[in-house]
Design a protein around this motif. Structure first.
Motif, mmCIF file in Angstrom:
data_model
loop_
_atom_site.group_PDB
_atom_site.id
_atom_site.type_symbol
_atom_site.label_atom_id
_atom_site.label_comp_id
_atom_site.label_asym_id
_atom_site.label_seq_id
_atom_site.Cartn_x
_atom_site.Cartn_y
_atom_site.Cartn_z
ATOM 1 N N SER A 1 135.635 53.608 11.392
ATOM 2 C CA SER A 1 135.301 53.188 11.829
ATOM 3 C C SER A 1 135.523 53.426 13.419
ATOM 4 O O SER A 1 135.082 53.769 14.198
ATOM 5 C CB SER A 1 136.006 51.870 11.945
ATOM 6 O OG SER A 1 137.563 51.231 11.928
ATOM 7 N N THR B 1 139.358 52.139 5.433
ATOM 8 C CA THR B 1 139.640 51.005 5.682
ATOM 9 C C THR B 1 139.830 51.215 7.431
ATOM 10 O O THR B 1 138.593 50.111 8.227
ATOM 11 C CB THR B 1 140.822 49.988 4.865
ATOM 12 O OG1 THR B 1 141.676 50.579 5.491
ATOM 13 C CG2 THR B 1 140.447 49.649 3.537
ATOM 14 N N TRP C 1 144.161 54.783 1.679
ATOM 15 C CA TRP C 1 143.256 53.409 1.645
ATOM 16 C C TRP C 1 143.362 52.863 3.104
ATOM 17 O O TRP C 1 142.136 52.939 3.678
ATOM 18 C CB TRP C 1 144.133 52.049 0.539
ATOM 19 C CG TRP C 1 143.164 51.167 1.253
ATOM 20 C CD1 TRP C 1 143.856 50.241 1.548
ATOM 21 C CD2 TRP C 1 142.247 51.229 0.009
ATOM 22 N NE1 TRP C 1 143.115 48.983 1.208
ATOM 23 C CE2 TRP C 1 142.115 49.442 1.140
ATOM 24 C CE3 TRP C 1 141.202 51.825 -0.622
ATOM 25 C CZ2 TRP C 1 140.814 48.797 0.296
ATOM 26 C CZ3 TRP C 1 139.958 51.161 -0.681
ATOM 27 C CH2 TRP C 1 140.083 49.756 0.057
ATOM 28 N N THR C 2 144.615 53.525 3.603
ATOM 29 C CA THR C 2 144.515 53.153 5.512
ATOM 30 C C THR C 2 143.411 54.171 5.714
ATOM 31 O O THR C 2 142.436 53.443 6.825
ATOM 32 C CB THR C 2 146.200 53.173 6.251
ATOM 33 O OG1 THR C 2 146.366 52.622 5.060
ATOM 34 C CG2 THR C 2 145.450 53.434 7.550
#
Length: 118
Positions: free
Chosen positions: A69, A65, A61-62
């Motif tokens: 980017s 998220t 998940w890290t």
């Protein structure tokens, strides 16, 4: 485990992944990469993956998220891996980064270093 290495005044980051990726290790690597991106602008990444045994769900998940980017700011990435499926999956990188990505076998580490620096 994630080991993160840079040389002063170099746009190249070398990351070694071995065993299982933890959320803690991944967050540390992402934060260091953010700092290097701010310092150097265009950044290239050589990621060596050996004996990969998985990733913690929280780390996955890290990566989605926070990591995506950061990955979009990388200009070139070399992935050096012992597992065929990891090298074969590199074509999926185009969904997460605009970087030029190339996969290498672990015995091609020096060729990957030459390629990432050209």
């Amino acid at each position: 485990m994630i080991l993160y290495h840079t040389e002063p005044d170099s746009p190249v980051i070398e990351i070694s992944v071995e065993g299982k990726i933890t959320d803690h290790d991944l967050r540390e690597a992402i934060e260091r990469m953010r700092g290097d991106l701010e310092l150097n602008g265009k950044t290239r990444v050589l990621e060596r993956i050996e004996h990969f045994t998985g990733i913690e769900p929280k780390a996955l998940w890290t990566d989605i998220t926070l990591g995506v980017s950061v990955a979009r700011k990388v200009t070139r990435a070399a992935v050096v891996a012992d597992a065929v499926w990891i090298r074969a999956s590199m074509h999926l990188a185009r969904f997460f980064t605009k970087a030029e990505v190339k996969a290498f076998h672990v015995n091609e580490l020096e060729q990957a270093r030459v390629w990432i620096n050209t």
